[in-house]
Design a protein around this motif. Structure first.
Motif, PDB file in Angstrom:
ATOM      1  N   GLY A  87       0.792  -1.220   0.000  1.00 19.94           N
ATOM      2  CA  GLY A  87       0.000   0.000   0.000  1.00 19.94           C
ATOM      3  C   GLY A  87       0.823   1.267   0.000  1.00 19.94           C
ATOM      4  N   ILE A  88       2.132   1.147  -0.243  1.00 20.11           N
ATOM      5  CA  ILE A  88       3.017   2.315  -0.294  1.00 20.11           C
ATOM      6  C   ILE A  88       3.008   2.888  -1.710  1.00 20.11           C
ATOM      7  CG2 ILE A  88       5.376   3.135   0.056  1.00 20.11           C
ATOM      8  CD1 ILE A  88       5.794   0.755   1.930  1.00 20.11           C
ATOM      9  N   GLU A  89       3.133   4.197  -1.808  1.00 16.54           N
ATOM     10  CA  GLU A  89       3.187   4.840  -3.112  1.00 16.54           C
ATOM     11  C   GLU A  89       4.416   4.327  -3.860  1.00 16.54           C
ATOM     12  OE1 GLU A  89       1.940   7.255  -6.191  1.00 16.54           O
ATOM     13  OE2 GLU A  89       0.918   6.845  -4.287  1.00 16.54           O
ATOM     14  N   PRO A  90       4.217   3.718  -5.049  1.00 16.45           N
ATOM     15  CA  PRO A  90       5.356   3.157  -5.788  1.00 16.45           C
ATOM     16  C   PRO A  90       6.390   4.221  -6.161  1.00 16.45           C
ATOM     17  CG  PRO A  90       3.268   2.385  -6.696  1.00 16.45           C
ATOM     18  CD  PRO A  90       2.945   3.492  -5.735  1.00 16.45           C
ATOM     19  N   ILE A  91       7.653   3.871  -6.002  1.00 16.61           N
ATOM     20  CA  ILE A  91       8.736   4.768  -6.401  1.00 16.61           C
ATOM     21  C   ILE A  91       8.917   4.667  -7.902  1.00 16.61           C
ATOM     22  CG2 ILE A  91      11.183   5.308  -6.123  1.00 16.61           C
ATOM     23  CD1 ILE A  91      11.060   3.969  -3.388  1.00 16.61           C
ATOM     24  N   ASN A  92       8.887   5.796  -8.583  1.00 24.90           N
ATOM     25  CA  ASN A  92       8.975   5.816 -10.038  1.00 24.90           C
ATOM     26  C   ASN A  92      10.432   5.693 -10.488  1.00 24.90           C
ATOM     27  OD1 ASN A  92       8.316   6.016 -12.718  1.00 24.90           O
ATOM     28  ND2 ASN A  92       8.090   8.240 -12.706  1.00 24.90           N
ATOM     29  N   ARG A  93      10.907   4.442 -10.583  1.00 16.97           N
ATOM     30  CA  ARG A  93      12.253   4.186 -11.080  1.00 16.97           C
ATOM     31  C   ARG A  93      12.195   3.839 -12.556  1.00 16.97           C
ATOM     32  NH1 ARG A  93      14.526  -0.491  -7.523  1.00 16.97           N
ATOM     33  NH2 ARG A  93      15.883  -0.637  -9.340  1.00 16.97           N
ATOM     34  N   LYS A  94      13.028   4.491 -13.339  1.00 17.12           N
ATOM     35  CA  LYS A  94      13.047   4.218 -14.769  1.00 17.12           C
ATOM     36  C   LYS A  94      13.722   2.869 -15.044  1.00 17.12           C
ATOM     37  CE  LYS A  94      13.161   9.069 -16.216  1.00 17.12           C
ATOM     38  NZ  LYS A  94      13.908  10.103 -16.964  1.00 17.12           N
ATOM     39  N   PRO A  95      13.288   2.183 -16.106  1.00 15.73           N
ATOM     40  CA  PRO A  95      13.970   0.935 -16.481  1.00 15.73           C
ATOM     41  C   PRO A  95      15.458   1.189 -16.720  1.00 15.73           C
ATOM     42  CG  PRO A  95      11.921   1.175 -17.703  1.00 15.73           C
ATOM     43  CD  PRO A  95      12.127   2.466 -16.970  1.00 15.73           C
ATOM     44  N   GLN A  96      16.276   0.310 -16.178  1.00 19.75           N
ATOM     45  CA  GLN A  96      17.730   0.507 -16.248  1.00 19.75           C
ATOM     46  C   GLN A  96      18.348  -0.459 -17.249  1.00 19.75           C
ATOM     47  OE1 GLN A  96      19.706   0.248 -12.490  1.00 19.75           O
ATOM     48  NE2 GLN A  96      21.753   0.233 -13.373  1.00 19.75           N
ATOM     49  N   GLU A  97      19.168   0.093 -18.125  1.00 14.03           N
ATOM     50  CA  GLU A  97      19.931  -0.716 -19.063  1.00 14.03           C
ATOM     51  C   GLU A  97      21.380  -0.755 -18.597  1.00 14.03           C
ATOM     52  OE1 GLU A  97      19.056  -2.432 -21.724  1.00 14.03           O
ATOM     53  OE2 GLU A  97      16.928  -1.919 -21.623  1.00 14.03           O
ATOM     54  N   TYR A  98      22.008  -1.924 -18.752  1.00 16.47           N
ATOM     55  CA  TYR A  98      23.404  -2.037 -18.367  1.00 16.47           C
ATOM     56  C   TYR A  98      24.272  -1.223 -19.324  1.00 16.47           C
ATOM     57  CZ  TYR A  98      21.921  -5.917 -15.406  1.00 16.47           C
ATOM     58  OH  TYR A  98      21.305  -6.677 -14.457  1.00 16.47           O
ATOM     59  N   PRO A  99      25.282  -0.487 -18.796  1.00 12.68           N
ATOM     60  CA  PRO A  99      26.175   0.284 -19.674  1.00 12.68           C
ATOM     61  C   PRO A  99      26.876  -0.627 -20.677  1.00 12.68           C
ATOM     62  CG  PRO A  99      26.516   0.857 -17.362  1.00 12.68           C
ATOM     63  CD  PRO A  99      25.617  -0.339 -17.374  1.00 12.68           C
ATOM     64  N   LEU A 100      27.183  -0.072 -21.838  1.00  8.82           N
ATOM     65  CA  LEU A 100      27.805  -0.858 -22.906  1.00  8.82           C
ATOM     66  C   LEU A 100      29.139  -1.448 -22.457  1.00  8.82           C
ATOM     67  CD1 LEU A 100      26.934  -1.547 -25.783  1.00  8.82           C
ATOM     68  CD2 LEU A 100      28.401   0.306 -26.600  1.00  8.82           C
ATOM     69  N   LEU A 101      29.937  -0.670 -21.719  1.00  7.71           N
ATOM     70  CA  LEU A 101      31.235  -1.148 -21.250  1.00  7.71           C
ATOM     71  C   LEU A 101      31.071  -2.332 -20.298  1.00  7.71           C
ATOM     72  CD1 LEU A 101      34.303  -0.824 -21.125  1.00  7.71           C
ATOM     73  CD2 LEU A 101      33.991   0.839 -19.275  1.00  7.71           C
ATOM     74  N   CYS A 102      30.070  -2.247 -19.433  1.00  6.98           N
ATOM     75  CA  CYS A 102      29.793  -3.341 -18.491  1.00  6.98           C
ATOM     76  C   CYS A 102      29.411  -4.611 -19.236  1.00  6.98           C
ATOM     77  CB  CYS A 102      28.679  -2.917 -17.535  1.00  6.98           C
ATOM     78  SG  CYS A 102      28.228  -4.166 -16.310  1.00  6.98           S
ATOM     79  N   ARG A 103      28.605  -4.474 -20.276  1.00  5.08           N
ATOM     80  CA  ARG A 103      28.192  -5.626 -21.079  1.00  5.08           C
ATOM     81  C   ARG A 103      29.388  -6.238 -21.809  1.00  5.08           C
ATOM     82  NH1 ARG A 103      23.553  -3.172 -24.651  1.00  5.08           N
ATOM     83  NH2 ARG A 103      23.777  -5.187 -25.715  1.00  5.08           N
ATOM     84  N   PHE A 104      30.273  -5.380 -22.332  1.00  2.49           N
ATOM     85  CA  PHE A 104      31.457  -5.877 -23.031  1.00  2.49           C
ATOM     86  C   PHE A 104      32.372  -6.658 -22.085  1.00  2.49           C
ATOM     87  CE2 PHE A 104      31.461  -2.441 -26.581  1.00  2.49           C
ATOM     88  CZ  PHE A 104      30.378  -3.086 -27.169  1.00  2.49           C
ATOM     89  N   LEU A 105      32.566  -6.130 -20.879  1.00  2.00           N
ATOM     90  CA  LEU A 105      33.415  -6.806 -19.892  1.00  2.00           C
ATOM     91  C   LEU A 105      32.830  -8.155 -19.493  1.00  2.00           C
ATOM     92  CD1 LEU A 105      34.452  -3.834 -17.560  1.00  2.00           C
ATOM     93  CD2 LEU A 105      35.930  -5.104 -19.120  1.00  2.00           C
ATOM     94  N   ALA A 106      31.511  -8.201 -19.336  1.00  2.84           N
ATOM     95  CA  ALA A 106      30.848  -9.458 -18.978  1.00  2.84           C
ATOM     96  C   ALA A 106      31.010 -10.495 -20.089  1.00  2.84           C
ATOM     97  CB  ALA A 106      29.365  -9.203 -18.709  1.00  2.84           C
ATOM     98  N   VAL A 107      30.881 -10.046 -21.336  1.00  5.65           N
ATOM     99  CA  VAL A 107      31.047 -10.949 -22.483  1.00  5.65           C
ATOM    100  C   VAL A 107      32.468 -11.491 -22.537  1.00  5.65           C
ATOM    101  CG1 VAL A 107      31.167 -11.026 -25.007  1.00  5.65           C
ATOM    102  CG2 VAL A 107      29.206  -9.971 -23.898  1.00  5.65           C
TER     103      VAL A 107
END
Length: 231
Positions: A87-107
């Motif tokens: 019953g708490i007012e939802p916090i409006n957090r925008k959808p988050q995309e992983y940074p390109l550099l982070c994705r490259f390092l993970a790959v």
């Protein structure tokens, strides 16, 4: 119970599945949200491609066309559903995309680690990481995941032999082992088995069958790449 609330709950459940959440998690979250919103009579049915909610005389469906893995988005949706339930007012957090550099390092870490683990050299791991980045950046050529994985596998299979064709000492088999790990639907298979164990038999079997077809697409794609090179 307002129809907009039912549509909102259905959208949240669909987004959960779309970003890699288990079917049982999406169903449980939807049921809890409907109960907290004051719904009297309701039921939820989820598959990897569809969410159906019947609540207080309203029937709402949401088709799912894309299945990806984004743990950050799942966390955001979980927080949103918990806010609705408490019953708490939802916090409006925008959808988050992983940074390109982070994705490259993970790959690079994923492909390189498996390449070295199975007997490849550090140079093989480097080539495997580069090819992994290339196939992860490929535009979505087809609307179906099977065809997309098939195309990515062909590209990975062909590129694995490029260093050797250029005269660079390398092991194409080890490079392919590293890059193939990016495409194997390991999480999907695990989620399917978990759903079956939780008595969500239909959704589990659908996910398991889908995963097996993805594995077939990987095998066919690499075979086509090898045939193209005459290997």
């Amino acid at each position: 119970m307002d129809r907009k609330n039912v549509e909102y709950v259905c959208l949240i459940a669909a987004k959960m599945i779309e970003n890699g959440a288990e079917i049982s998690r999406a169903e449980d979250s939807a049921l809890r949200m409907l109960k907290s919103l004051g719904c009297v009579s309701y039921c939820v049915f989820c598959l990897s491609s569809l969410v159906i909610i019947c609540a207080d005389g309203y029937i709402v469906m949401n088709r799912i066309y894309v299945n990806d893995l984004n743990l950050s988005e799942i966390d955001r949706l979980n927080t949103l559903s918990r806010s609705i339930c408490s019953g708490i007012e939802p916090i409006n957090r925008k959808p988050q995309e992983y940074p390109l550099l982070c994705r490259f390092l993970a790959v690079i870490l994923a492909t390189g680690s498996f390449c070295i683990y199975f007997g490849g050299t550090f140079s093989d791991a480097a080539f495997s990481g580069i090819i992994g980045i290339i196939i992860s950046l490929l535009p979505r050529i087809s609307s179906t995941s099977f065809a997309q994985i098939f195309i990515q596998s062909i590209v990975a299979g062909v590129l694995s032999y490029v260093p050797l064709l250029l005269g660079i000492s390398s092991q194409p088999a080890m490079i392919m082992i590293g890059t193939i790990m990016l495409l194997i639907p390991g999480i999907a298979i695990g989620s399917a088995i978990r759903d079956i164990m939780l008595s969500d038999t239909i959704s589990g079997l659908v996910e398991l069958t889908q995963s097996l077809f993805y594995a077939l697409a990987i095998a066919l794609g690499f075979c086509v790449g090898l045939i193209f090179l005459g290997s």
